[in-house]
Design an enzyme around this catalytic site. Structure first.
Site, PDB file in Angstrom:
ATOM      1  N   LYS A 155       0.834  -1.204   0.000  1.00  0.00           N
ATOM      2  CA  LYS A 155       0.000   0.000   0.000  1.00  0.00           C
ATOM      3  C   LYS A 155       0.873   1.260   0.000  1.00  0.00           C
ATOM      4  CE  LYS A 155      -3.205   2.458   3.007  1.00  0.00           C
ATOM      5  NZ  LYS A 155      -3.803   2.451   4.337  1.00  0.00           N
ATOM      6  N   ASP A 174      -7.300   1.257   0.672  1.00  0.00           N
ATOM      7  CA  ASP A 174      -7.466   1.583   2.086  1.00  0.00           C
ATOM      8  C   ASP A 174      -8.883   1.184   2.515  1.00  0.00           C
ATOM      9  OD1 ASP A 174      -9.195   3.497   1.120  1.00  0.00           O
ATOM     10  OD2 ASP A 174      -8.432   5.088   2.412  1.00  0.00           O
TER      11      ASP A 174
END
Ligand code: SF4
Length: 250
Positions: A155, A174
């Site tokens: 991420k 997210d």
């Protein structure tokens, strides 16, 4: 290329049967469902681009070093809080070289309000030391090299590659992206890696970085967890989870 929008009607399609907006699970064989989902995604993207023309990374940064630090700090913390902390942090530690020589307690004192500050301080210093040792103090530009840095997962690497270097290597997933991807039935998975894989198969590569910003903004402003404002939603015509008209008005 963006489509030009306005109004609630879907844009023209060469196949009118499959371009209908839908509020129910698509029917038909898998290949037809996949094609319909792909078309639906393009409409959703076009509408969100029109709704959020200024969508961008909410973490303030001037370069890749600042962004990787801010992204590590943003774990379990709001972007607004991180943006309050980073100016003083970057004054004290303006580059990876300075951060690599930092004392743990000094870093902790600067980032305490972002939560999990001991772990974050340890990761930040270790990340900077690895950048100095392995990359001459420059933040690397590949997924493999970024992912190998302490405290940097896929991420964070996606955030840095997409927003600091303009490289669409993946899609940042997210909590907002996870929730909206599920509501929009773009994935059946809950695992971020599998969600990212599903989104990458549906979304044009040029939009991989932008789509996260669009979904995050939409999740914060309209498709709010537990009280989505479906009546005000620009993509309701393309959302299988849209609630009945009038049921989400204030
Ligand atoms: S606000 Fe409602 S219609 Fe819009 S994406 Fe969320 S669930 Fe779907």
């Amino acid at each position: 290329m963006n489509t030009k929008g306005g109004g609630a009607m879907p844009r023209k399609s060469s196949n009118r049967r499959t371009a209908k907006p839908t509020n129910s699970r698509a029917a038909g064989p898998p290949s037809r469902r996949a094609a319909e989902t792909s078309r639906r995604v393009l409409h959703i993207l076009a509408r969100l681009k029109l709704a959020y023309p200024d969508a961008r990374c909410a973490l303030l940064h001037r370069d890749a070093y600042q962004l990787i630090v801010a992204t590590i700090l943003s774990a379990q913390c709001t972007d607004a809080r991180v943006n309050m902390v980073t100016p003083a942090f970057f004054t004290r530690y303006p580059d990876a070289g300075r951060l690599a020589r930092a004392k743990q307690r000094d870093v902790e004192a600067l980032i305490q309000s972002t939560g999990f500050f001991r772990n974050k301080a340890r990761n930040l210093i270790a990340m900077a030391q690895a950048v100095v040792a392995d990359h001459r103090g420059e933040i690397p530009r590949t997924m493999a090299e970024l992912h190998a840095l302490p405290g940097v997962g896929r991420k964070t690497a996606n955030v840095v590659l997409g927003n600091a270097f303009g490289i669409n290597e993946g899609i940042t997933v997210d909590t907002h992206v996870t929730r909206l991807a599920g509501l929009l039935r773009l994935t059946r998975h809950g695992d971020p890696v599998k969600i990212e894989r599903d989104l990458m198969a549906l979304i044009p590569r040029d939009d991989w970085t932008l789509v996260s910003h669009l979904l995050i903004l939409h999740g914060r402003q309209v498709c709010i967890a537990r009280r989505p404002r479906c009546d005000d939603c620009v993509i309701r015509a393309w959302c299988p989870s849209a609630r009945p008209v009038g049921s989400t008005s204030d």
